[in-house]
Design an enzyme around this catalytic site. Sequence first.
Site, PDB file in Angstrom:
ATOM      1  N   SER A  50     -47.889 -19.519 108.622  1.00 58.16           N
ATOM      2  CA  SER A  50     -46.756 -18.661 108.292  1.00 58.16           C
ATOM      3  C   SER A  50     -45.751 -18.725 109.440  1.00 58.16           C
ATOM      4  O   SER A  50     -46.060 -19.254 110.516  1.00 58.16           O
ATOM      5  CB  SER A  50     -47.232 -17.221 108.123  1.00 58.16           C
ATOM      6  OG  SER A  50     -47.721 -16.756 109.376  1.00 58.16           O
ATOM      7  N   ASP A  82     -46.132 -21.600 105.160  1.00 55.06           N
ATOM      8  CA  ASP A  82     -46.348 -20.542 104.172  1.00 55.06           C
ATOM      9  C   ASP A  82     -45.168 -19.566 104.270  1.00 55.06           C
ATOM     10  O   ASP A  82     -44.913 -19.019 105.347  1.00 55.06           O
ATOM     11  CB  ASP A  82     -47.672 -19.850 104.548  1.00 55.06           C
ATOM     12  CG  ASP A  82     -48.111 -18.815 103.536  1.00 55.06           C
ATOM     13  OD1 ASP A  82     -47.797 -18.986 102.346  1.00 55.06           O
ATOM     14  OD2 ASP A  82     -48.792 -17.841 103.943  1.00 55.06           O
ATOM     15  N   HIS A  83     -44.448 -19.369 103.178  1.00 53.47           N
ATOM     16  CA  HIS A  83     -43.307 -18.438 103.144  1.00 53.47           C
ATOM     17  C   HIS A  83     -42.231 -18.737 104.182  1.00 53.47           C
ATOM     18  O   HIS A  83     -41.867 -17.853 104.981  1.00 53.47           O
ATOM     19  CB  HIS A  83     -43.766 -16.979 103.312  1.00 53.47           C
ATOM     20  CG  HIS A  83     -44.636 -16.496 102.199  1.00 53.47           C
ATOM     21  ND1 HIS A  83     -44.149 -16.143 100.960  1.00 53.47           N
ATOM     22  CD2 HIS A  83     -45.979 -16.331 102.136  1.00 53.47           C
ATOM     23  CE1 HIS A  83     -45.157 -15.783 100.185  1.00 53.47           C
ATOM     24  NE2 HIS A  83     -46.278 -15.897 100.874  1.00 53.47           N
ATOM     25  N   GLU A 134     -41.105 -19.797  95.373  1.00 56.72           N
ATOM     26  CA  GLU A 134     -41.612 -18.538  94.794  1.00 56.72           C
ATOM     27  C   GLU A 134     -40.568 -17.928  93.875  1.00 56.72           C
ATOM     28  O   GLU A 134     -39.384 -17.860  94.206  1.00 56.72           O
ATOM     29  CB  GLU A 134     -41.975 -17.549  95.916  1.00 56.72           C
ATOM     30  CG  GLU A 134     -42.456 -16.196  95.374  1.00 56.72           C
ATOM     31  CD  GLU A 134     -43.000 -15.271  96.471  1.00 56.72           C
ATOM     32  OE1 GLU A 134     -43.603 -15.767  97.438  1.00 56.72           O
ATOM     33  OE2 GLU A 134     -42.811 -14.049  96.343  1.00 56.72           O
ATOM     34  N   SER A 211     -57.166 -12.892  98.657  1.00 59.17           N
ATOM     35  CA  SER A 211     -58.296 -12.179  99.278  1.00 59.17           C
ATOM     36  C   SER A 211     -58.470 -10.854  98.551  1.00 59.17           C
ATOM     37  O   SER A 211     -57.488 -10.146  98.315  1.00 59.17           O
ATOM     38  CB  SER A 211     -58.001 -11.869 100.754  1.00 59.17           C
ATOM     39  OG  SER A 211     -57.842 -13.046 101.490  1.00 59.17           O
ATOM     40  N   ASP A 232     -55.840 -15.651 103.371  1.00 58.41           N
ATOM     41  CA  ASP A 232     -55.608 -15.336 104.780  1.00 58.41           C
ATOM     42  C   ASP A 232     -56.490 -14.154 105.198  1.00 58.41           C
ATOM     43  O   ASP A 232     -57.341 -14.256 106.079  1.00 58.41           O
ATOM     44  CB  ASP A 232     -54.117 -15.023 105.000  1.00 58.41           C
ATOM     45  CG  ASP A 232     -53.776 -14.848 106.469  1.00 58.41           C
ATOM     46  OD1 ASP A 232     -54.678 -15.010 107.315  1.00 58.41           O
ATOM     47  OD2 ASP A 232     -52.604 -14.557 106.787  1.00 58.41           O
TER      48      ASP A 232
HETATM   49  P1  13P Z   1     -54.203 -12.830 101.485  1.00 63.58           P
HETATM   50  O1  13P Z   1     -53.929 -12.411 102.899  1.00 63.58           O
HETATM   51  O2  13P Z   1     -54.229 -11.709 100.536  1.00 63.58           O
HETATM   52  O3  13P Z   1     -55.406 -13.710 101.411  1.00 63.58           O
HETATM   53  O4  13P Z   1     -52.961 -13.740 101.021  1.00 63.58           O
HETATM   54  C1  13P Z   1     -52.696 -14.940 101.672  1.00 63.58           C
HETATM   55  C2  13P Z   1     -51.445 -15.562 101.152  1.00 63.58           C
HETATM   56  O5  13P Z   1     -51.111 -15.457  99.985  1.00 63.58           O
HETATM   57  C3  13P Z   1     -50.633 -16.332 102.093  1.00 63.58           C
HETATM   58  O6  13P Z   1     -49.391 -16.660 101.557  1.00 63.58           O
END
Ligand code: 13P
Length: 284
Positions: A50, A82-83, A134, A211, A232
């Site tokens: 991230s 990520d993002h 997204e 998660s 994550d």
């Molecule tokens: P979690 O922390 O809920 O596993 O999500 C991780 C995620 O989607 C990273 O973009």
Amino acid sequence: MALVPIDVLLKKADAEGYAVGAFNCNNMEIVQAIAAAAEAEKAPVIMQASQGAIKYAGLEYITAMVRVAAENVSVPVALHIDHGTSFEQVMRCIRSGFSSVMFDGSKLPLEENIAMTKKVVDVARAVGVSVEAELGKIGGTEDDITVSDKEAMFTDPKEAERFVKETEVDALAVAIGTAHGVYKGEPKLDFERLKAIKDLVKIPIVLHGSSGVPDEAIREAISLGVCKVNIDTNIREAFVNKTREVIANNPKEIDPRKILGPAREAAIEIIREKIRLFGSSAKA
Ligand code: 13P
């Protein structure tokens, strides 16, 4: 092996009906844990950083660690942001050696999200890098990005069809009831919506905030077209809970290796469990 773009991994997963685990990496031990788990399961894997992880560890360190991890395993590994919320940040990742990127324009009005995502796709495609985008707004907190319950917004299937057609992204993250971070109650996924999206959008679908989602719901989502599942929080919990336990049992311990080593083992265990749940064992 050299790093591979996610579209190679996700197209195979889409065709064969499983999902590739995308695990967030924040430090060396977690990078090593993801690599060891993927190697043990003979599974393709995505390591993602991230913007917060990049800020913490440094872009060059993250890139170098994941590149070395990939070179030392026999399974395919992708390195993904990520993002990524800024064009510049995503470009820096591509330049640094990331094999794929997520451009998250979900906070922008639709037209701007389409225009910015397309701009990222044009550059990324030219250099063989895949793009995830997204649409809709996934709730919860992922590092420095927070979407409140009120702001969270489910993905509209028709909009998704238009978005994918106009941007030509390789994978689409959808909002269907999951949220980043620890859930307050049991998440309820909107499978009807997921099915409607997948009927209109032929590319691999990405599930964020995975998660804490019950295993049955994860399996159902994969059967309906989810090919990348992001994890994550579960790794953080396993890693930090183990460090707490080791320190509680050995309050005089001052060797970080004796604390972080067992934490790395705990991370390997949870990642292997997830890989098996996603059906990607032996798919490398
Ligand atoms: P979690 O922390 O809920 O596993 O999500 C991780 C995620 O989607 C990273 O973009």
